[in-house]
Design an enzyme around this catalytic site. Structure first.
Site, PDB file in Angstrom:
ATOM      1  CG  HIS A  78      -2.175  -0.774   1.021  1.00 63.15           C
ATOM      2  ND1 HIS A  78      -3.353  -0.499   1.662  1.00 63.15           N
ATOM      3  CD2 HIS A  78      -2.435  -1.810   0.192  1.00 63.15           C
ATOM      4  CE1 HIS A  78      -4.281  -1.354   1.243  1.00 63.15           C
ATOM      5  NE2 HIS A  78      -3.740  -2.162   0.372  1.00 63.15           N
ATOM      6  CE1 TYR A 206      -4.917   4.031   8.801  1.00 68.50           C
ATOM      7  CE2 TYR A 206      -5.480   3.766  11.117  1.00 68.50           C
ATOM      8  CZ  TYR A 206      -4.724   3.404  10.018  1.00 68.50           C
ATOM      9  OH  TYR A 206      -3.783   2.413  10.126  1.00 68.50           O
ATOM     10  N   PRO A 299      -3.834   0.226  18.760  1.00 68.06           N
ATOM     11  CG  PRO A 299      -5.584  -1.220  18.223  1.00 68.06           C
ATOM     12  CD  PRO A 299      -4.969  -0.497  19.366  1.00 68.06           C
ATOM     13  CE  LYS A 303       4.622   3.177  13.427  1.00 68.29           C
ATOM     14  NZ  LYS A 303       4.332   2.645  12.096  1.00 68.29           N
ATOM     15  CE1 TYR A 391      -0.886   3.772   9.500  1.00 70.05           C
ATOM     16  CE2 TYR A 391       0.122   3.032   7.459  1.00 70.05           C
ATOM     17  CZ  TYR A 391      -0.879   2.941   8.409  1.00 70.05           C
ATOM     18  OH  TYR A 391      -1.874   1.997   8.263  1.00 70.05           O
TER      19      TYR A 391
END
Ligand code: RFL
Ligand code: PHB
Length: 399
Positions: A78, A206, A299, A303, A391
């Protein structure tokens, strides 16, 4: 009764989660023997629904140990992800901003491949072997006691590694007076689902919806993974499928009406509380902690598994150096080195969590701060780059 695995080894590893399994492989490649003891049955370890996102460093580690063939074939790289709030969407293009992508490849698959490889190699890995005590860690011959098929056994080692997750016994072998524990409990949980339906978006979403957080993820081109924020203490059974889909649809909705949520049969539902814990130090004498045994992150930043793997990459190098030369520099630095990354990830996970969840005890001021943060990410490329860098994860040695 004789032990079903060697009763003497160089490294006794407690726990066959990602941390323990990966460590056993990295050590083997560096010529160090280990024994892995796992309290649960193999089938349970291979089917626990957890993480889905692998950073580049985790992907590299799987390739290094030779457990990446299925991931390279079936994993989904991704390049970016989406943030949604106030009825609109912002894309964070990780590839463009940082030159790296992440991989969607489930923790269940990671552990399956690491277990299969270990057993194929004929290396010691024992399931349904519950460690009951870790002793003598201040001596040169620490030991672990475990129970298997009703009998008590002992493994003596040069080093014990507690990779036994957040409820394991290893951490308790570090006296309270020598350590510190930091904790943050968030006032909400995640209800997670798996569903037999194609993902509604080709990238993760998100969302900060009006009634709370939602995350759209996936396990494959035909399996959706999704989460919604729910109050602490929620029982998954209290949510019927339609109510979950309705809530997901409401939280992902865009003002221009361009988003449609695909619905399908839900095959798994579970609730995860959101908390952050860091236990310092990650070493006492001949005992080293790795992964969730030493730290937990909520979560939202994806990580946890990646930190577990980063810990054991540092630890494998340090132990191999020490076994080869008796030079203690790297093992002495292990705890501080690992904790720098842990605190970076803890801060990032806190940022993502507070920015995207609706605090039930919060006030309109908190709400405006979260929206101001999201708006900054929307308008500022440096803000997006900082988010993307966290990220996708910093390289080993870069922190
Ligand atoms: P684990 O995987 O918990 O493994 C520890 C193992 O130790 C065993 N054990 C014992 N064995 C012998 N004797 C004893 N006395 C023992 N006590 C315990 C346990 O049975 C277990 O098999 O820890 P490890 O290896 O440190 O790995 C950590 C990760 O599992 C965890 O951080 C991630 O799953 C967190 N996480 C995520 N991480 C990511 O990097 N990306 C994600 O996208 C992501 N999403 C998630 C997540 C965790 C979630 N939940 C359920 C907490 C999403 C969710 C919903
Ligand atoms: C998942 O796919 O399970 C997942 C993805 C991203 C997260 C957390 C979980 O931040």
């Amino acid at each position: 009764m004789t032990s079903p695995v060697p009763d003497r080894t160089q490294v006794a590893i407690i726990g066959a989660g990602p941390a323990g399994l990966m460590l056993s492989h990295l050590l083997r490649l560096r010529g160090v023997e280990s024994v892995v003891l796992e309290s649960r049955p193999r089938e349970r370890v291979e089917t626990r629904q957890r993480a889905g996102i692998l950073e580049h460093g985790t992907v590299e580690a799987l390739r290094e140990v030779g457990a990446a063939a299925r991931m390279d074939e079936q994993g989904l790289p991704h390049d970016g992800f989406e943030l949604r709030f106030s009825g609109r969407s912002v894309r964070v293009d990780m590839q463009e901003l940082t030159g790296h992508h992440v991989m969607i490849w489930a923790q269940t698959e990671v552990t399956k491949d690491l277990i299969a490889l270990r057993l194929e190699q004929g290396e010691p890995l024992l399931f349904e072997a519950e460690v009951t005590a870790v002793e003598d860690v201040e001596t040169d011959t620490p030991l672990v006691r475990y129970r298997h098929e009703g009998a008590e056994h002992v493994v003596r080692a040069d080093v014990v590694v507690g990779a036994d997750g957040s409820y394991g016994p290893a951490r308790r072998a570090i006296p309270d007076r020598l350590g510190r524990r930091f904790e943050r409990v968030y006032p909400y949980s995640w209800l997670g689902i798996l569903a037999d339906v194609a993902p509604s978006s080709h990238e993760l979403i998100y969302a900060r919806g009006r009634t709370g957080f939602a995350l759209a993820s996936m396990r494959s081109p035909s399996v959706t993974r999704a989460y919604i924020q729910v109050p602490n203490g929620t029982d998954a059974a209290d949510w019927d499928d339609e109510a979950i889909w309705d809530e997901l649809a409401a939280r992902f909705a865009l003002d221009d009406g361009s988003f449609t949520l695909e619905r399908g049969p839900i095959t798994d539902k579970s609730v995860t509380p959101m908390r952050s814990v860091v236990s310092e130090p990650m070493r006492h004498g001949r005992l080293f902690l790795a992964g969730d045994a030493a730290h937990i992150v909520p979560p939202t930043g994806a990580k946890g598994l990646n930190l577990a793997v980063a810990d054991v990459r540092v630890l494998a190098e340090a132990l191999a150096e020490w076994f080869a030369t008796k030079d203690e520099t790297l093992i002495d630095a292990y705890s501080d080195t690992a904790l720098r990354r842990v605190w970076r990830a803890s801060h990032f996970s806190w940022t993502m969590t507070t920015m995207l969840h609706v605090d039930p005890d919060g006030d309109p001021f908190d709400e405006q701060l979260a929206l101001a943060h999201l708006h900054h990410i929307e308008v500022s490329e440096p803000a997006r780059r900082a988010l993307a860098e966290n990220y996708r994860g910093l390289a080993l040695g870069a922190i």
